[in-house]
Each structure stands twice: as structure tokens, then as C-alpha cells.
Design an enzyme around this catalytic site. Structure first.
Site, PDB file in Angstrom:
ATOM      1  N   CYS A   2       0.828  -1.203   0.000  1.00 25.97           N
ATOM      2  CA  CYS A   2       0.000   0.000   0.000  1.00 25.97           C
ATOM      3  C   CYS A   2       0.867   1.260   0.000  1.00 25.97           C
ATOM      4  CB  CYS A   2      -0.873   0.038   1.229  1.00 25.97           C
ATOM      5  SG  CYS A   2      -1.924  -1.383   1.376  1.00 25.97           S
ATOM      6  N   ARG A  27       5.248   0.158  -6.173  1.00 27.90           N
ATOM      7  CA  ARG A  27       5.223  -0.651  -4.959  1.00 27.90           C
ATOM      8  C   ARG A  27       4.307  -1.862  -5.102  1.00 27.90           C
ATOM      9  NH1 ARG A  27       6.742   2.257  -0.289  1.00 27.90           N
ATOM     10  NH2 ARG A  27       5.177   1.262   1.009  1.00 27.90           N
ATOM     11  N   TRP A  75      -2.698  -2.776  -1.662  1.00 22.98           N
ATOM     12  CA  TRP A  75      -2.266  -4.134  -1.963  1.00 22.98           C
ATOM     13  C   TRP A  75      -2.994  -5.001  -0.936  1.00 22.98           C
ATOM     14  CZ3 TRP A  75       0.540  -8.162   0.384  1.00 22.98           C
ATOM     15  CH2 TRP A  75       1.053  -9.129  -0.486  1.00 22.98           C
ATOM     16  N   ASN A 101      -1.623   2.154   5.608  1.00 17.69           N
ATOM     17  CA  ASN A 101      -0.681   1.161   5.094  1.00 17.69           C
ATOM     18  C   ASN A 101      -0.221   0.341   6.290  1.00 17.69           C
ATOM     19  OD1 ASN A 101       1.514  -0.224   4.077  1.00 17.69           O
ATOM     20  ND2 ASN A 101       2.801   1.576   3.790  1.00 17.69           N
ATOM     21  N   GLY A 102      -0.308  -0.990   6.182  1.00 18.89           N
ATOM     22  CA  GLY A 102       0.133  -1.840   7.288  1.00 18.89           C
ATOM     23  C   GLY A 102      -0.934  -2.849   7.641  1.00 18.89           C
ATOM     24  N   GLU A 477      17.535 -17.325  -8.806  1.00 22.89           N
ATOM     25  CA  GLU A 477      17.137 -15.970  -9.196  1.00 22.89           C
ATOM     26  C   GLU A 477      16.488 -15.977 -10.587  1.00 22.89           C
ATOM     27  OE1 GLU A 477      16.496 -13.365  -7.904  1.00 22.89           O
ATOM     28  OE2 GLU A 477      16.604 -11.825  -9.438  1.00 22.89           O
ATOM     29  N   LYS A 481      12.713 -14.734 -11.480  1.00 26.71           N
ATOM     30  CA  LYS A 481      12.418 -13.703 -12.499  1.00 26.71           C
ATOM     31  C   LYS A 481      11.352 -14.206 -13.459  1.00 26.71           C
ATOM     32  CE  LYS A 481      13.566 -10.920 -11.095  1.00 26.71           C
ATOM     33  NZ  LYS A 481      14.251 -10.709  -9.874  1.00 26.71           N
ATOM     34  N   GLU A 484       7.825 -14.706 -11.773  1.00 31.57           N
ATOM     35  CA  GLU A 484       7.110 -13.544 -11.232  1.00 31.57           C
ATOM     36  C   GLU A 484       6.518 -12.642 -12.311  1.00 31.57           C
ATOM     37  OE1 GLU A 484      11.014 -10.922  -9.904  1.00 31.57           O
ATOM     38  OE2 GLU A 484       9.139 -10.586  -8.864  1.00 31.57           O
ATOM     39  N   HIS A 500      16.532 -36.702  -8.395  1.00 33.10           N
ATOM     40  CA  HIS A 500      15.979 -37.148  -7.109  1.00 33.10           C
ATOM     41  C   HIS A 500      14.516 -36.761  -6.949  1.00 33.10           C
ATOM     42  CE1 HIS A 500      19.770 -38.697  -5.731  1.00 33.10           C
ATOM     43  NE2 HIS A 500      20.371 -37.554  -6.068  1.00 33.10           N
ATOM     44  N   LYS A 595       6.443  -4.092  -4.770  1.00 28.30           N
ATOM     45  CA  LYS A 595       7.878  -3.826  -4.837  1.00 28.30           C
ATOM     46  C   LYS A 595       8.494  -3.862  -3.447  1.00 28.30           C
ATOM     47  CE  LYS A 595      11.709  -2.552  -6.832  1.00 28.30           C
ATOM     48  NZ  LYS A 595      12.396  -3.614  -7.576  1.00 28.30           N
TER      49      LYS A 595
END
Ligand code: M6R
Length: 600
Positions: A2, A27, A75, A101-102, A477, A481, A484, A500, A595
């Protein structure tokens, strides 16, 4: 996550809010809204819904003389993304309006205890805050009602509150979620990130937790007072000049921020070199070096991409500096702390410097008396300010949700740190990093070729990256990428581990991408790839000049073995980018992601 913006001043407040929210879009959010005071009709107007900030411009008109407003990008945490759950929220009587926000952990208990007679329109925890203020304001002044509310809240929060009966005052509170104040002679602006202030503030102030801010219009002037949550005056923090190069915040001709940021990576390495160059060597300051005196173990904590950089950092601490190290995912460490060895210290890695999981670790380990060092891209961030010391990665603002240039910046700074701590200064980092920057440039210049490969190879709903050692860490990584921003199910697997279990998923056309930059495991990884080929998987090899064999698909210019992650990650970033473009997804703002993850 948020984002909040609030404004009182002379300018058109709706513009300040909507432009500010646009700057906070990076964000991550799923809905947004604004409340402003319309002096012509003498009332507050609220526009909000699921969808993009641009809708706040396109779907509504705003009177030119509106000068008081708050806004929000949400968000979703409590309740789905829909109009009802979007902020701003009103109190039951409609007297108070809030953006928040929170997360309020005890919101259910608070409803049960204080708000039994209230009807809630949304599923959010935020509506509880604004109704508590309303309830307590029946017997207390507004300031006291807000203070009492804060004293009951458990969790993280930054919020702005409008009292619709007082259009000259805006109330704000900050605890564990980010909030800053921006100032110019045209007004006061509040926001979750300094980026929200670009063009609307000349200076900004960083706030400590438990700050209560009252912003007032007073005879054509605008001022703010700072208090702690009990009501005592707080010293005004040092004023910081807004020194953003607005160009840095644009796309510079690239179609997406992500491609711009991928392309900036060689420049980030060179910038880091210029910032850490002392007497022709790359070094951290003597103060930071001294922190490691007599340290027997380094714990690295981070999340997401930064965690992947941390895995590489561990190799640097052990191989270059000869200090035993361990890496932990912050959200795991926070609540499942391992037995920490004596004489240890903590290195926290975070692009944003605001990740809540990491902050809770920081508070914890500081309480236990350990030394802490943050590696971050944001020198003014909470984690930079609260750790004993911080190292900047100088990557410049990273806007795309998918982190790219911050990752290489973190690795480069970790290499400089480890090399400074090494008794022999074992790496000639100046020449090795310069070479890495050239190799990075080389593959970025050939990016059209990668876009062609993507069309031919990444055609299944699954994808696997395999590698060993440092290559495996890059595979993690690379997989993050791709998944996402393309929403393809992707995994990074240690090459030897494929057989395995995961091999069961390899079938015709499933891409298996091997990263091979380390000579000592070259043949092993190639054998594992053969095993995948035998199951009709589609192989693709990313190697360096000195590890390439026959006709590998992407061969990168040689770099020092330890710095290979700086280079091998780039084709993986480009593969993710071009696939997302091909699928027509919102590359810079992938669904469901933020973000800056400011809730735990
Ligand atoms: O700001 P931080 O580095 O602390 O963020 C941690 C993760 O949320 C972040 O790295 C995330 O995984 C990336 N945006 C993924 O590209």
C-alpha cells in the site's frame, strides 16, 4: 505494498495526490482511491475502485480549487480487491476518513471490545482504526482520540486521518510502516516514499516510529508539528533536500522500466566502483571493516532476490574473507531463530531497506546485542538508519517490481566487502569488475538474439533452470524472475538433484536451462542436462567462453569465476522479460506482487 499520499497546500490537491500515487505504483497494488475537499459544494468527495491510478484521472473531474486531499494504492491483505475494500474508508457517521498502510493484528479483538455497535462496510482492518477514532472522539478531543486509538493498535501502521469538520488540519501517524513528510512553500505533502514528493516538495523529513504528525493550514501558510504517541513534542528531524534527477525516474525511451534497469546494470557496476575506489583499490570504509574484527561467523538475512544475492555473498565471505557464514530467509529467521554462535554479526540485504520481515529480524538481533550492517539501495530507508552501519549499492531508483540492477549491485558490494576483509586482498577487483561490466554490456547488446530464443524455447507451462554451486544460486534468481512476470511455473534446481524427484516433471518440450560458468562442474551439469534431454526436455545452455563446448546457445564473455553471477543472470533476466512481453503481461507491475513488502 500500500502507498499513501496526503496534501494540504495551494496547489490542486487532486493532482498532487494522483501524481504521487503514480510514483508509488511501482510498490504494487490492486486498487486505489482519493478523497478531496470540494470547496464549491462544501463536501468531501471520494473516488475509489479496483484498478489503475490512471482511472482516477480518466473517470472523474476535479475542481481546480481543491487544496486538501488524501489518496491510497491498496495491496490487498484483509479482504479481496474490490471497491468496498479500497481506501479511503469513512467512519460510521462519515465524520472521519482514513487511508492506511500496514496490518492491525488485533483488529478483531478491538471490534469485540469497543465497536460492537458499529456496522462495517469493508473487510479491512483499516475501518476499525477510523471507527475507534470516531468512538473515542465522543468523549475526547480528536488528538486524544487518535492517541488512544494508537495505544490500542498492535501491528504495523502508517495512516492519514481527515476530520471532515476541520478542513485545515490533517492528522498522520507512523509506526513500523513507512511515512515521510515533504515540504515546500506551496504546501505539505505526506507519503510512503519520497518519490511521491517529486515536483511537489523541495525538502523532506524522515520520521521515526511512533510519530504523530499534525499538519495545519494557518493564514495561507502550511506547517506541521511532530509529537510522540503520548503527546510529547518530538524534535524535528534534519531536513533533507529533494535531489532526484527526474530523468532517472522515466523510462528513457525503453518500453518498460525492467528493460531499462537491465540495461543499466553495467553502469551500476561502474558507479559502485567509482564510489568504493580508494587509492586504486575497491574497499569499504575502515569503520565497516572494523565491525568484522574478531567476528567468527556472519549471518546474512534477506528476502526474495536479495536472499539470492545473499547466497552468493556467503560464498564470498567464506572463499574470499575466510569467515564462516550462513544465509537465512528473513521471514524464517524471524520466528525460527537458530542457535547463534558467539562472536557473530549480521548482514542484512534489502533493495528497498523497508522489508518488514527483515526489520523484525533487525529489531530482534539488535536487542540481543549483535552488530548489524545493512546493504541497501536506499540510504534513507529504515533498515539503513536502524542498523549500526550501512553500505549503499548505488543502483539508482529501481521501479520495476522484478528486481534486476539491485541484484547485481548487491553482489558487487558483497564482493568488495569480502575482498576488503580478506587478509590477502585475494581478488584484483578493479580489473575483474571492469571486465564483468564489459561482459554484461556485451550480452545486453545482443538482446534481440535472446528474444528469438525465447520464442523458440520457452513454450511450455513449466520451465527449469539447473546449475551447481554459484550457478545454482543464479538459477534460483533466474527462476524467480521468470515466474514472477510470466506466471509460468519455474524452478531453480541443483543440477545433480534433478534425478531425485523433479525429473518426473520433465517431458516433451519442457525447457531445461543449464547455467554453466564454473569449470570444475562443467561436465557434471552437462551430464544432468543429457538426462533431461533423454526425457525429451528441451535443453538450453548458458555458458562462458571458457566453459562453452560445441554449440552452446548463449555464450558469455569470460569473467572471473566468482563474479560470474553478475553476467550469467542477465540472459535469464532477458528471457523473463521477453517472455512476459510476448504474453502481453504488465512487465513492470506483475499481478499480486509489491515492490516493497512492508507487511510481515
Ligand atoms: O527490498 P528488498 O530487497 O528487501 O525486497 C525483497 C524481495 O521482496 C524482493 O527482492 C523481491 O523478491 C523482488 N522484487 C523479486 O524480483
Amino acid at each position: 505494498m500500500c502507498g499513501i499520499v496526503g496534501y494540504i497546500g495551494n496547489q490542486k490537491a487532486s493532482d498532487v495526490i494522483i501524481k504521487g500515487l503514480e510514483r508509488l505504483e511501482y510498490r504494487g497494488y490492486d486498487s486505489c482511491g482519493i478523497s478531496y475537499y470540494d470547496p464549491n459544494n462544501k463536501k468531501f468527495v471520494t473516488n475509489k475502485d479496483r484498478g489503475r491510478v490512471a482511472n482516477l484521472y480518466n473517470q472523474y473531474s476535479y475542481p481546480d480549487n481543491n487544496h486538501y486531499a488524501i489518496g491510497h494504492t491498496r495491496w490487498a491483505t484483509h479482504g479481496v480487491a474490490n471497491q468496498n475494500n479500497s481506501h479511503p474508508h469513512y467512519s460510521q457517521s462519515k465524520r472521519f476518513i482514513i487511508v492506511h498502510n500496514g496490518v492491525i493484528d488485533n483488529h478483531k479483538e478491538l471490534v469485540f471490545k469497543y465497536l460492537n455497535d458499529y456496522e462495517f462496510i469493508s473487510d479491512t482492518d483499516t475501518e476499525v482504526i477510523v471507527n475507534l477514532v470516531e468512538e473515542f472522539s465522543k468523549k475526547l478531543s480528536i488528538e486524544e482520540a487518535i492517541r488512544k486509538t494508537i495505544s490500542l493498535l498492535e501491528g504495523s501502521f502508517a495512516f492519514l486521518i481527515i476530520d471532515t469538520e476541520n478542513i485545515d488540519t490533517l492528522y498522520a501517524v507512523k509506526n513500523k510502516s513507512p511515512l515521510l513528510i515533504g515540504e515546500s512553500d506551496k504546501g505539505i505533502v505526506l507519503g510512503s516514499d519520497v518519490l511521491a514528493f517529486v515536483n511537489y516538495a523541495d525538502y523532506y523529513y524522515l520520521l521515526e516510529d511512533n510519530s504523530f504528525i499534525i499538519v495545519k493550514r494557518d493564514n495561507g501558510n502550511f506547517k506541521f508539528n511532530l509529537y510522540d504517541t503520548i503527546g510529547f513534542d518530538l524534535e524535528v528531524p534534519e531536513k533533507q533536500k529533494m535531489d532526484f534527477v527526474t530523468d532517472e525516474l522515466g523510462k528513457a525511451g525503453y518500453e518498460h522500466y525492467m528493460l531499462k534497469e537491465i540495461s543499466e546494470q553495467p553502469a551500476v557496476i561502474r558507479k559502485i566502483m567509482s564510489q568504493y575506489m580508494v587509492d586504486n583499490e575497491l574497499k569499504v570504509s575502515p569503520e565497516i571493516k572494523a565491525m568484522f574484527t574478531d567476528i567468527k561467523k556472519v549471518y546474512i538475512l534477506a528476502a526474495g532476490t536479495s536472499y539470492h544475492a545473499g547466497l552468493i555473498g556467503r560464498v564470498y565471505f567464506e572463499e574470499i574473507a575466510k569467515i564462516p557464514s550462513e544465509v537465512f530467509i528473513a521471514s524464517e529467521f524471524a520466528y525460527n531463530e537458530p542457535l547463534i554462535e558467539p562472536d557473530s554479526m549480521f548482514v542484512l540485504i534489502s533493495q528497498s531497506g523497508e522489508t518488514a520481515d527483515l526489520r523484525s529480524c533487525l529489531i530482534n538481533v539488535k536487542e540481543q546485542g549483535y552488530k548489524t550492517l545493512t546493504i541497501t539501495n536506499v540510504g534513507s530507508s529504515t533498515l539503513a538508519r536502524e542498523a549500526d552501519q550501512y553500505l549503499n549499492i548505488f543502483a539508482g531508483t529501481e521501479i520495476a517490481v522484478a528486481s534486476t540492477k539491485a541484484y547485481v549491485g548487491q553482489i558487487a558490494v558483497l564482493a568488495i566487502l569480502a575482498n576488503t576483509l580478506s587478509k590477502q586482498h585475494s581478488l584484483d577487483l578493479v580489473s575483474e569488475m571492469s571486465r564483468a561490466a564489459v561482459s554484461m554490456e556485451n550480452i545486453i547488446d545482443k538482446r534481440d538474439y535472446i528474444s528469438e530464443i525465447v520464442e523458440q524455447v520457452i513454450i511450455s507451462h513449466d520451465c527449469f533452470y539447473i546449475g551447481r554451486g554459484l550457478d545454482y544460486f543464479v538459477c534460483l534468481e533466474a527462476a524467480l524472475k521468470l515466474k514472477e512476470i510470466t506466471y509460468l511455473n519455474t524452478m531453480g534446481i541443483p543440477a545433480g538433484e534433478l534425478k531425485h524427484g523433479t525429473m518426473a516433471l520433465i517431458e516433451k518440450d519442457v525447457p531445461v536451462i543449464a547455467i554453466i560458468s564454473q569449470d570444475h562442474i562443467n561436465n557434471n551439469t552437462r551430464s544432468n542436462l543429457e538426462e533431461a534431454k533423454a526425457r525429451e526436455g528441451t535443453p538450453l545452455i548458458i555458458s562462458l567462453d571458457n566453459t562453452s563446448k560445441g554449440n552452446d546457445d548463449i555464450v558469455l564473455m569470460d569473467v572471473h569465476r566468482l563474479l560470474s553471477p553478475l553476467v550469467t543472470v542477465i540472459p535469464a533476466q532477458l528471457i523473463a522479460y521477453y517472455k512476459a512481453v510476448e504474453l502481453d503481461y504488465d512487465v513492470d507491475k506483475p499481478r499480486n506482487l509489491a515492490k516493497s513488502a512492508t507487511v510481515e
